[in-house]
Scaffold this active site. Structure first.
Site, PDB file in Angstrom:
ATOM      1  N   TYR A   2      -1.873  -0.613  10.845  1.00 55.94           N
ATOM      2  CA  TYR A   2      -1.988  -1.289   9.539  1.00 55.94           C
ATOM      3  C   TYR A   2      -0.791  -0.935   8.656  1.00 55.94           C
ATOM      4  CZ  TYR A   2      -3.313  -1.782   4.604  1.00 55.94           C
ATOM      5  OH  TYR A   2      -3.309  -2.074   3.261  1.00 55.94           O
ATOM      6  N   LYS A   7       2.254  -3.331   7.198  1.00 53.03           N
ATOM      7  CA  LYS A   7       2.550  -3.495   5.767  1.00 53.03           C
ATOM      8  C   LYS A   7       3.990  -3.049   5.475  1.00 53.03           C
ATOM      9  CE  LYS A   7       0.127  -4.689   2.862  1.00 53.03           C
ATOM     10  NZ  LYS A   7      -0.284  -6.041   2.344  1.00 53.03           N
ATOM     11  N   THR A  40       0.812  -1.215   0.000  1.00 52.88           N
ATOM     12  CA  THR A  40       0.000   0.000   0.000  1.00 52.88           C
ATOM     13  C   THR A  40       0.849   1.271   0.000  1.00 52.88           C
ATOM     14  OG1 THR A  40      -1.523   1.266   1.398  1.00 52.88           O
ATOM     15  CG2 THR A  40      -0.111  -0.282   2.526  1.00 52.88           C
ATOM     16  N   ASP A  41       0.246   2.354  -0.489  1.00 51.00           N
ATOM     17  CA  ASP A  41       0.933   3.656  -0.416  1.00 51.00           C
ATOM     18  C   ASP A  41       0.974   4.194   1.022  1.00 51.00           C
ATOM     19  OD1 ASP A  41      -1.760   4.334  -0.090  1.00 51.00           O
ATOM     20  OD2 ASP A  41      -1.819   5.771  -1.748  1.00 51.00           O
ATOM     21  N   GLU A  42       0.185   3.558   1.922  1.00 47.33           N
ATOM     22  CA  GLU A  42       0.118   4.082   3.295  1.00 47.33           C
ATOM     23  C   GLU A  42       1.449   3.914   4.034  1.00 47.33           C
ATOM     24  OE1 GLU A  42      -3.550   3.342   5.383  1.00 47.33           O
ATOM     25  OE2 GLU A  42      -4.628   3.063   3.504  1.00 47.33           O
TER      26      GLU A  42
HETATM   27  P1  NAD Z   1      -9.474  -7.564   2.026  1.00 49.23           P
HETATM   28  O1  NAD Z   1      -9.429  -7.296   3.493  1.00 49.23           O
HETATM   29  O2  NAD Z   1     -10.722  -7.339   1.278  1.00 49.23           O
HETATM   30  O3  NAD Z   1      -9.041  -9.082   1.753  1.00 49.23           O
HETATM   31  C1  NAD Z   1      -7.984  -9.701   2.425  1.00 49.23           C
HETATM   32  C2  NAD Z   1      -8.177 -11.208   2.319  1.00 49.23           C
HETATM   33  O4  NAD Z   1      -7.080 -11.836   3.035  1.00 49.23           O
HETATM   34  C3  NAD Z   1      -9.475 -11.702   2.979  1.00 49.23           C
HETATM   35  O5  NAD Z   1     -10.159 -12.556   2.092  1.00 49.23           O
HETATM   36  C4  NAD Z   1      -9.007 -12.457   4.207  1.00 49.23           C
HETATM   37  O6  NAD Z   1      -9.832 -13.551   4.563  1.00 49.23           O
HETATM   38  C5  NAD Z   1      -7.624 -12.923   3.774  1.00 49.23           C
HETATM   39  N1  NAD Z   1      -6.767 -13.194   4.932  1.00 49.23           N
HETATM   40  C6  NAD Z   1      -6.612 -12.424   6.038  1.00 49.23           C
HETATM   41  N2  NAD Z   1      -5.749 -13.025   6.886  1.00 49.23           N
HETATM   42  C7  NAD Z   1      -5.339 -14.183   6.282  1.00 49.23           C
HETATM   43  C8  NAD Z   1      -4.438 -15.216   6.649  1.00 49.23           C
HETATM   44  N3  NAD Z   1      -3.785 -15.187   7.814  1.00 49.23           N
HETATM   45  N4  NAD Z   1      -4.246 -16.230   5.791  1.00 49.23           N
HETATM   46  C9  NAD Z   1      -4.910 -16.279   4.608  1.00 49.23           C
HETATM   47  N5  NAD Z   1      -5.793 -15.335   4.213  1.00 49.23           N
HETATM   48  C10 NAD Z   1      -5.992 -14.295   5.045  1.00 49.23           C
HETATM   49  O7  NAD Z   1      -8.274  -6.730   1.432  1.00 49.23           O
HETATM   50  P2  NAD Z   1      -8.092  -6.126  -0.031  1.00 49.23           P
HETATM   51  O8  NAD Z   1      -8.662  -4.771  -0.056  1.00 49.23           O
HETATM   52  O9  NAD Z   1      -8.522  -7.119  -1.032  1.00 49.23           O
HETATM   53  O10 NAD Z   1      -6.509  -5.979  -0.068  1.00 49.23           O
HETATM   54  C11 NAD Z   1      -5.684  -6.991  -0.629  1.00 49.23           C
HETATM   55  C12 NAD Z   1      -4.228  -6.562  -0.467  1.00 49.23           C
HETATM   56  O11 NAD Z   1      -4.021  -5.301  -1.086  1.00 49.23           O
HETATM   57  C13 NAD Z   1      -3.810  -6.392   0.996  1.00 49.23           C
HETATM   58  O12 NAD Z   1      -2.508  -6.876   1.153  1.00 49.23           O
HETATM   59  C14 NAD Z   1      -3.853  -4.888   1.216  1.00 49.23           C
HETATM   60  O13 NAD Z   1      -2.920  -4.485   2.196  1.00 49.23           O
HETATM   61  C15 NAD Z   1      -3.464  -4.391  -0.168  1.00 49.23           C
HETATM   62  N6  NAD Z   1      -4.001  -3.047  -0.479  1.00 49.23           N
HETATM   63  C16 NAD Z   1      -5.342  -2.813  -0.515  1.00 49.23           C
HETATM   64  C17 NAD Z   1      -5.816  -1.539  -0.829  1.00 49.23           C
HETATM   65  C18 NAD Z   1      -7.280  -1.222  -0.911  1.00 49.23           C
HETATM   66  O14 NAD Z   1      -7.630  -0.057  -1.169  1.00 49.23           O
HETATM   67  N7  NAD Z   1      -8.182  -2.169  -0.743  1.00 49.23           N
HETATM   68  C19 NAD Z   1      -4.922  -0.502  -1.087  1.00 49.23           C
HETATM   69  C20 NAD Z   1      -3.560  -0.776  -1.024  1.00 49.23           C
HETATM   70  C21 NAD Z   1      -3.108  -2.060  -0.742  1.00 49.23           C
HETATM   71  P1  TYD Z   2     -10.834   3.794   4.184  1.00 52.59           P
HETATM   72  O1  TYD Z   2     -11.781   3.304   3.142  1.00 52.59           O
HETATM   73  O2  TYD Z   2     -10.898   3.198   5.549  1.00 52.59           O
HETATM   74  O3  TYD Z   2      -9.369   3.627   3.549  1.00 52.59           O
HETATM   75  P2  TYD Z   2      -7.930   4.159   4.096  1.00 52.59           P
HETATM   76  O4  TYD Z   2      -8.054   4.569   5.500  1.00 52.59           O
HETATM   77  O5  TYD Z   2      -7.092   2.936   3.930  1.00 52.59           O
HETATM   78  O6  TYD Z   2      -7.540   5.282   3.196  1.00 52.59           O
HETATM   79  O7  TYD Z   2     -11.000   5.358   4.332  1.00 52.59           O
HETATM   80  C1  TYD Z   2     -10.827   6.234   3.226  1.00 52.59           C
HETATM   81  C2  TYD Z   2     -10.959   7.645   3.751  1.00 52.59           C
HETATM   82  O8  TYD Z   2     -12.301   7.836   4.201  1.00 52.59           O
HETATM   83  C3  TYD Z   2     -10.064   7.951   4.956  1.00 52.59           C
HETATM   84  O9  TYD Z   2      -9.624   9.304   4.864  1.00 52.59           O
HETATM   85  C4  TYD Z   2     -10.999   7.788   6.150  1.00 52.59           C
HETATM   86  C5  TYD Z   2     -12.346   8.230   5.590  1.00 52.59           C
HETATM   87  N1  TYD Z   2     -13.519   7.581   6.204  1.00 52.59           N
HETATM   88  C6  TYD Z   2     -14.575   8.362   6.682  1.00 52.59           C
HETATM   89  O10 TYD Z   2     -14.526   9.612   6.623  1.00 52.59           O
HETATM   90  N2  TYD Z   2     -15.668   7.752   7.232  1.00 52.59           N
HETATM   91  C7  TYD Z   2     -15.753   6.400   7.311  1.00 52.59           C
HETATM   92  O11 TYD Z   2     -16.786   5.888   7.865  1.00 52.59           O
HETATM   93  C8  TYD Z   2     -14.692   5.593   6.805  1.00 52.59           C
HETATM   94  C9  TYD Z   2     -14.733   4.091   6.856  1.00 52.59           C
HETATM   95  C10 TYD Z   2     -13.584   6.231   6.236  1.00 52.59           C
END
Ligand code: NAD
Ligand code: TYD
Length: 370
Positions: free
Chosen positions: A159, A163, A133-135
């Protein structure tokens, strides 16, 4: 033909990647491993499982014996590692699972892959993609340049710290053991199958149910929004064509503050209700059903501790080296996403029962209107 392991394949990005992979590379053999936490859902994968297009294994990436058995049975040559605990608010409430899965789980997977590839001799043709992630880069000020691959790591949430630790482990495995790994750091994804604890689906579903739309702080926090289909395309380019040991940033080029995002969701819902009269009877609690705008539900609530102000991605390296670019504009992608949630009520009702309700009470019970 590759033998592919996708971890976290029942999560939001994982499900989208599995579908995209099966479409783009029909000859590859895919195994999905997922622990099936609250964030997982296999419904969309069921047709692929039934048709034996993919094999699904319920399991924890931290289970070294299971991981080794899977590598020995399937001879993976590609690993796309997405399994993670992924929600910042949950990491603030309960950080431990983030360390277990994101740090120790990633370590176990890396070590298993390295040992298996060394002993089978596949190390020269294998590739391990770590999805991050960019975080990890921390927060930007309003006028700061976007994150590049050489931006310093400054994680602010448990988180992001977990990461960041996993990224460092991958980097160390490359440098120390010549692990054939690559890392991607992407911005906020949105699109089909996203769990409704994240901003966009949460706001859509709350609006449909006539519940308050809780914007943290003053809503000025900025995120760069990346459509999940663009992200999956980038992941497939990086795993095949990226340079081993390199990091690639993936961004959507769509910086928006949270007020803008929530405002656009409200406008899209208002328009949808005006155009499709059946929506009013399906969602009678939504203000759009009675012609009152969904904006009336927006409320500003207690901010998230350590809330990063802004993320922005410079995706120039991905474009220049791999010719991989995003094509989904935010306004059209968001409109499509709102319509996807309107058309998939069964899916989100299923996902929002039980454990999700308990989480909503925990995360929003203490937040007061500000
Ligand atoms: P998500 O939470 O929707 O899915 C994560 C999946 O991992 C789930 O199905 C969960 O059951 C599985 N999981 C959790 N712990 C596990 C374990 N110990 N063993 C096996 N499986 C396990 O997340 P996502 O949004 O699909 O993100 C996927 C990846 O991308 C993550 O690594 C996340 O850090 C990264 N990412 C996501 C975003 C985003 O905006 N969603 C942005 C940047 C990076
Ligand atoms: P989120 O979807 O949790 O992603 P991330 O924290 O990984 O960026 O949140 C996106 C943005 O929205 C973040 O600035 C927090 C804000 N947010 C709210 O304002 N209200 C909410 O109920 C949630 C879940 C997020």
């Amino acid at each position: 033909m590759q033998h592919v392991l996708i971890t976290g394949g029942a999560g939001f990005i994982g499900q989208n990647l599995v579908h995209a992979w099966c479409k783009a590379r029909p000859d590859d053999r895919l195994v999905v491993v997922d622990a099936m936490t609250y964030a997982a859902n296999v419904r969309s994968l069921e047709p692929l499982i039934t048709d034996r297009r993919i094999q699904f294994v319920r399991g924890d990436i931290g289970d070294a014996a299971l991981m080794r058995r899977l590598f020995d049975e399937h001879h993976f040559t590609r690993v796309a590692h997405l399994a993670a605990e992924s929600h910042v608010d949950r990491s603030i409430a309960d950080p431990e699972a983030f360390l277990q899965t994101n740090v120790l789980g990633t370590f176990t997977l890396l070590k298993t892959a390295l040992d298996a590839w060394r002993s089978s001799g596949a190390i020269d043709r294998a590739r391990f993609l770590h999805v991050s992630t960019d975080e990890v880069y921390g927060s930007l000020g309003p006028d700061d340049p976007a994150f590049t691959e050489s931006s310093p790591y400054r994680p602010n949430s448990p988180y992001a710290a977990s990461k960041a630790a996993s990224d460092h482990l991958v980097r160390a495995f490359v440098a120390t053991y010549a692990m054939p790994a690559l890392i991607t750091n992407c911005s906020n994804n949105y699109g089909p199958y996203q769990h409704p604890e994240k901003l966009i689906p949460l706001m859509i579903i709350h609006a449909l149910e006539g519940k308050p739309l809780p914007v943290y702080g003053d809503g000025s926090n900025v995120r760069d929004w990346l459509h999940v289909s663009d992200h999956c395309g980038a992941l497939m380019s990086v795993i095949e064509r990226g340079r081993i040991g390199e990091t690639y940033n993936v961004g959507g080029g769509n910086e928006r503050n949270n007020r803008e995002v929530v405002g656009l969701i409200c406008e899209t819902l208002d328009e949808a209700f005006a155009a499709h009269k059946d929506l009013a009877s399906r969602f009678p609690s939504c203000p759009a059903a009675s012609g009152t705008g969904c904006h009336s539900l927006i409320g500003f609530v207690t901010d998230r501790p350590g809330h990063d102000h802004r993320y922005a991605i410079d995706a120039g390296k991905l474009a220049t080296e791999l010719d991989s670019r995003c094509s989904v504009g935010f306004e059209s992608g968001l409109r499509q996403t709102v319509h996807w949630y309107l058309a998939h009520e069964d899916w989100w009702r299923d996902v929002t029962s039980g454990a999700y309700r308990a989480w909503i009470d925990k995360n929003y019970g203490f937040r007061i209107a500000v």
